[in-house]
Design a protein around this motif. Structure first.
Motif, PDB file in Angstrom:
ATOM      1  N   VAL A 127       0.856  -1.187   0.000  1.00  0.00           N
ATOM      2  CA  VAL A 127       0.000   0.000   0.000  1.00  0.00           C
ATOM      3  C   VAL A 127       0.887   1.230   0.000  1.00  0.00           C
ATOM      4  O   VAL A 127       1.791   1.354   0.837  1.00  0.00           O
ATOM      5  CB  VAL A 127      -0.940   0.018   1.218  1.00  0.00           C
ATOM      6  CG1 VAL A 127      -1.658   1.362   1.334  1.00  0.00           C
ATOM      7  CG2 VAL A 127      -1.949  -1.119   1.134  1.00  0.00           C
ATOM      8  N   VAL A 128       0.636   2.135  -0.941  1.00  0.00           N
ATOM      9  CA  VAL A 128       1.381   3.394  -1.021  1.00  0.00           C
ATOM     10  C   VAL A 128       0.553   4.489  -0.377  1.00  0.00           C
ATOM     11  O   VAL A 128      -0.570   4.757  -0.792  1.00  0.00           O
ATOM     12  CB  VAL A 128       1.685   3.762  -2.482  1.00  0.00           C
ATOM     13  CG1 VAL A 128       2.462   5.088  -2.549  1.00  0.00           C
ATOM     14  CG2 VAL A 128       2.468   2.648  -3.169  1.00  0.00           C
ATOM     15  N   GLY A 129       1.092   5.124   0.664  1.00  0.00           N
ATOM     16  CA  GLY A 129       0.384   6.198   1.340  1.00  0.00           C
ATOM     17  C   GLY A 129       0.271   5.941   2.829  1.00  0.00           C
ATOM     18  O   GLY A 129       0.412   4.803   3.289  1.00  0.00           O
ATOM     19  N   THR A 130       0.009   7.009   3.589  1.00  0.00           N
ATOM     20  CA  THR A 130      -0.106   6.867   5.042  1.00  0.00           C
ATOM     21  C   THR A 130      -1.241   7.701   5.623  1.00  0.00           C
ATOM     22  O   THR A 130      -1.252   7.981   6.816  1.00  0.00           O
ATOM     23  CB  THR A 130       1.215   7.266   5.734  1.00  0.00           C
ATOM     24  OG1 THR A 130       1.656   8.529   5.216  1.00  0.00           O
ATOM     25  CG2 THR A 130       2.276   6.217   5.533  1.00  0.00           C
ATOM     26  N   GLY A 131      -2.206   8.096   4.792  1.00  0.00           N
ATOM     27  CA  GLY A 131      -3.354   8.841   5.292  1.00  0.00           C
ATOM     28  C   GLY A 131      -4.391   7.913   5.896  1.00  0.00           C
ATOM     29  O   GLY A 131      -4.128   6.742   6.204  1.00  0.00           O
ATOM     30  N   SER A 132      -5.607   8.422   6.050  1.00  0.00           N
ATOM     31  CA  SER A 132      -6.673   7.657   6.694  1.00  0.00           C
ATOM     32  C   SER A 132      -6.969   6.369   5.949  1.00  0.00           C
ATOM     33  O   SER A 132      -7.164   5.308   6.567  1.00  0.00           O
ATOM     34  CB  SER A 132      -7.936   8.510   6.794  1.00  0.00           C
ATOM     35  OG  SER A 132      -7.724   9.617   7.640  1.00  0.00           O
ATOM     36  N   THR A 133      -7.027   6.436   4.618  1.00  0.00           N
ATOM     37  CA  THR A 133      -7.311   5.232   3.833  1.00  0.00           C
ATOM     38  C   THR A 133      -6.233   4.188   4.039  1.00  0.00           C
ATOM     39  O   THR A 133      -6.521   3.004   4.257  1.00  0.00           O
ATOM     40  CB  THR A 133      -7.433   5.582   2.343  1.00  0.00           C
ATOM     41  OG1 THR A 133      -8.564   6.441   2.150  1.00  0.00           O
ATOM     42  CG2 THR A 133      -7.597   4.336   1.498  1.00  0.00           C
ATOM     43  N   ALA A 134      -4.974   4.602   3.964  1.00  0.00           N
ATOM     44  CA  ALA A 134      -3.869   3.656   4.128  1.00  0.00           C
ATOM     45  C   ALA A 134      -3.893   3.035   5.526  1.00  0.00           C
ATOM     46  O   ALA A 134      -3.615   1.841   5.683  1.00  0.00           O
ATOM     47  CB  ALA A 134      -2.534   4.359   3.889  1.00  0.00           C
ATOM     48  N   ALA A 135      -4.240   3.827   6.537  1.00  0.00           N
ATOM     49  CA  ALA A 135      -4.312   3.290   7.898  1.00  0.00           C
ATOM     50  C   ALA A 135      -5.415   2.248   8.008  1.00  0.00           C
ATOM     51  O   ALA A 135      -5.221   1.180   8.620  1.00  0.00           O
ATOM     52  CB  ALA A 135      -4.549   4.424   8.893  1.00  0.00           C
ATOM     53  N   GLN A 136      -6.562   2.520   7.420  1.00  0.00           N
ATOM     54  CA  GLN A 136      -7.655   1.554   7.456  1.00  0.00           C
ATOM     55  C   GLN A 136      -7.288   0.285   6.699  1.00  0.00           C
ATOM     56  O   GLN A 136      -7.614  -0.831   7.129  1.00  0.00           O
ATOM     57  CB  GLN A 136      -8.925   2.190   6.887  1.00  0.00           C
ATOM     58  CG  GLN A 136      -9.499   3.283   7.785  1.00  0.00           C
ATOM     59  CD  GLN A 136     -10.700   3.986   7.171  1.00  0.00           C
ATOM     60  OE1 GLN A 136     -11.006   3.847   5.988  1.00  0.00           O
ATOM     61  NE2 GLN A 136     -11.400   4.768   7.988  1.00  0.00           N
ATOM     62  N   LEU A 137      -6.607   0.440   5.579  1.00  0.00           N
ATOM     63  CA  LEU A 137      -6.165  -0.733   4.814  1.00  0.00           C
ATOM     64  C   LEU A 137      -5.149  -1.553   5.601  1.00  0.00           C
ATOM     65  O   LEU A 137      -5.151  -2.791   5.550  1.00  0.00           O
ATOM     66  CB  LEU A 137      -5.572  -0.300   3.478  1.00  0.00           C
ATOM     67  CG  LEU A 137      -6.582   0.138   2.413  1.00  0.00           C
ATOM     68  CD1 LEU A 137      -5.865   0.820   1.253  1.00  0.00           C
ATOM     69  CD2 LEU A 137      -7.378  -1.065   1.903  1.00  0.00           C
ATOM     70  N   THR A 138      -4.274  -0.877   6.310  1.00  0.00           N
ATOM     71  CA  THR A 138      -3.276  -1.583   7.118  1.00  0.00           C
ATOM     72  C   THR A 138      -3.945  -2.448   8.171  1.00  0.00           C
ATOM     73  O   THR A 138      -3.599  -3.622   8.357  1.00  0.00           O
ATOM     74  CB  THR A 138      -2.324  -0.579   7.785  1.00  0.00           C
ATOM     75  OG1 THR A 138      -1.671   0.203   6.774  1.00  0.00           O
ATOM     76  CG2 THR A 138      -1.273  -1.285   8.628  1.00  0.00           C
ATOM     77  N   VAL A 139      -4.936  -1.881   8.851  1.00  0.00           N
ATOM     78  CA  VAL A 139      -5.661  -2.634   9.876  1.00  0.00           C
ATOM     79  C   VAL A 139      -6.374  -3.824   9.265  1.00  0.00           C
ATOM     80  O   VAL A 139      -6.382  -4.934   9.821  1.00  0.00           O
ATOM     81  CB  VAL A 139      -6.656  -1.706  10.606  1.00  0.00           C
ATOM     82  CG1 VAL A 139      -7.542  -2.507  11.547  1.00  0.00           C
ATOM     83  CG2 VAL A 139      -5.910  -0.619  11.372  1.00  0.00           C
TER      84      VAL A 139
END
Length: 496
Positions: free
Chosen positions: A187-199
């Motif tokens: 996943v490229v990015g660290t905003g809200s979407t990336a955080a939700q994807l990480t979880v």
């Protein structure tokens, strides 16, 4: 919000008023709101929607882990509260179902033209001619644009991306045919979407790589579930539900909304304390250091998550802080020379938040081009009106309080304001109304001056900032917003 906020004077069926045709562009949250209230008051209303469903961002975004970071009971229309949310922060499918239900209950589907993207809006002979991608043209007295800001994906180009042998897509264009369990996911990015994807994905992937360009501050927020008994109480007692809404509003308005506009506020200091405490839950000092931002909390949009730091510490998870150099057939090559083998690459790289109604061509009085007016930065008086574009209004337009407080409450107050301007058209006080150049200049000067005290200008690069480094958001208090939206200052408008 009190229903009185939405009330205006005479409707089009009253004696001595004219009939007005209104075009609403977009059938997302704001378009459903506008359509519901216009239809309720008897306006001849047509809603143009480029997709084939309602819901806007909650229709387009379907990625794993999707949820709203505003408490769901506040993120509802004041006239259509929902007692049946399952949790504090509602997941995407529940939100999409809610907006679809409201559109149905308020009789909007017969008014919506699905699959008709508006490509041109032009002021001709005292009306607006709306042209769709299919070549249809139709005239309206008023246009209300409800296109939002989170629907044009920002897709960076990486060298070699076309050679990647796996699957690559933007988070808002999720390919549900792609298997994820046991796969190598990046996943490229660290905003809200990336955080939700990480979880959502770190526990499912055989290997999960999060490619971080800039560390983000993450503020915890419990996501409590509601019991059937609590939901039954809210259904039986609307006052109890409204009390809950007011609690959420007060916490946000007195906390986050106050913090972002005053960098010296105790509210911002408290947010920073909570973010630092949350960061301390990262056990490995090296990982914690790489996850520590170099700017103040809330300078970028805060990531709201109770689980992100746990997820990025999962045995399958890997934080990559070396810059992406290129994409190769087997994965991502970073500047440190490492090849990160991947099966799936997700671009959680946000949106082009300066688009609004564009790429549609909008030509106002005497052919004034909105693209030229906005060549430096999108601007609008109180986020609602632009000079030389009479009877043309925005909901959630430029410098709207996006991220300050609930977007739905914001739009409700903006629509109530616009409806008061439409009253003058209905009662034939004037045929055209738009803000004056002087009023817009005065407002922009004041807004930019206030921006100097906000946290958004304390040293980070974010989507809040325009090309000149000025926040493209509401830089005043919640109270100022409520006051401005209560009643238009008619001296600030040109009327013909």
């Amino acid at each position: 919000m009190d229903d009185a906020v939405m009330s205006t004077t005479a409707g089009p069926d009253a004696v001595g008023v004219r009939s007005i045709r209104v075009a609403v562009i977009g059938a997302g949250m704001a378009g459903i709101l506008a359509g519901s209230k216009l239809h309720e008051r008897g306006f001849a209303c047509t809603i143009f929607e480029k997709a084939h469903q309602v819901g806007g961002t909650w229709r387009d975004n379907t990625y794993p882990g999707l949820a709203c970071d505003v408490p769901a009971h506040w993120y509802t229309y004041s006239f259509a509260r929902n007692p049946d949310w399952n949790s504090t922060l509602a997941p995407g499918p529940e939100l999409h179902a809610y907006f679809t239900r409201v559109a149905k209950n308020y009789g909007l589907f017969p008014l919506i033209r699905f699959g008709e993207e508006v490509v041109r809006v032009e002021r001709l002979d005292g009306q607006w001619e709306v042209t769709t991608a299919g070549g249809q043209r139709e005239r309206f007295d008023v246009v209300i644009t409800c296109t939002g800001i989170l629907h044009h994906p920002n897709i960076p180009h990486f060298e070699g991306v076309e050679t990647f042998e796996g699957r690559v897509f933007h988070s808002s264009q999720w390919d549900h045919s792609v298997p994820l369990d046991g796969r190598r996911v990046g996943v490229v990015g660290t905003g809200s979407t990336a955080a939700q994807l990480t979880v959502a994905l770190a526990p499912r992937a055989s290997r999960f790589d999060l490619f971080q360009r800039t560390a983000q501050w993450v503020m915890p927020r419990p996501n409590a579930s509601y019991s059937e008994e609590e939901k039954a109480l809210f259904r039986a007692d609307p006052r109890a539900l409204e009390e809950l809404v007011q609690q959420y509003r007060s916490r946000s308005v007195d906390g986050y909304a106050a913090a972002v506009i005053d960098v010296d506020s105790p509210q911002l200091a408290e947010i920073e304390r909570l973010c630092r405490e949350n960061l301390e839950t990262v056990r490995d000092p090296g990982l914690r250091r790489r996850l520590t931002p170099s700017y103040r909390a809330a300078c970028k949009r805060l990531v709201i998550s109770n689980d992100f730091y746990d997820a990025i510490q999962h045995p399958n998870a890997n934080l990559v802080t070396s810059a992406i150099e290129r994409i190769e057939p087997q994965g991502v090559r970073t500047a440190d020379g490492v090849l990160h083998d991947l099966d799936v690459l997700v671009l959680a790289t946000g949106f082009r938040t300066d688009r609004f109604i564009r790429p549609a061509k909008v030509l106002g009085r005497n052919g004034v081009d909105l693209d030229e007016v906005w060549s430096t930065s999108p601007i609008a008086y109180l986020a609602v009106s632009v000079p030389d574009f009479p009877n043309f209004f925005f909901l959630n337009g430029p410098n709207s309080p996006v991220g300050n407080f609930s977007a739905i409450e914001t739009c409700e107050r903006q629509l109530a304001y616009v409806l008061q301007l439409l009253d003058g058209l209905l009662t034939r006080k004037y045929q055209e109304v738009s803000v004056t150049h002087e009023a817009l200049r005065r407002f922009e000067d004041e807004r930019r001056l206030a921006a100097k005290k906000t946290v958004w200008v304390t040293g980070c690069d974010s989507w809040y900032l325009d090309k000149e480094g000025v926040p493209s958001s509401w830089t005043f208090s919640y109270g100022r917003f409520v006051e401005e939206m209560t009643r238009p200052r008619m001296q600030d408008f040109e009327k013909r």
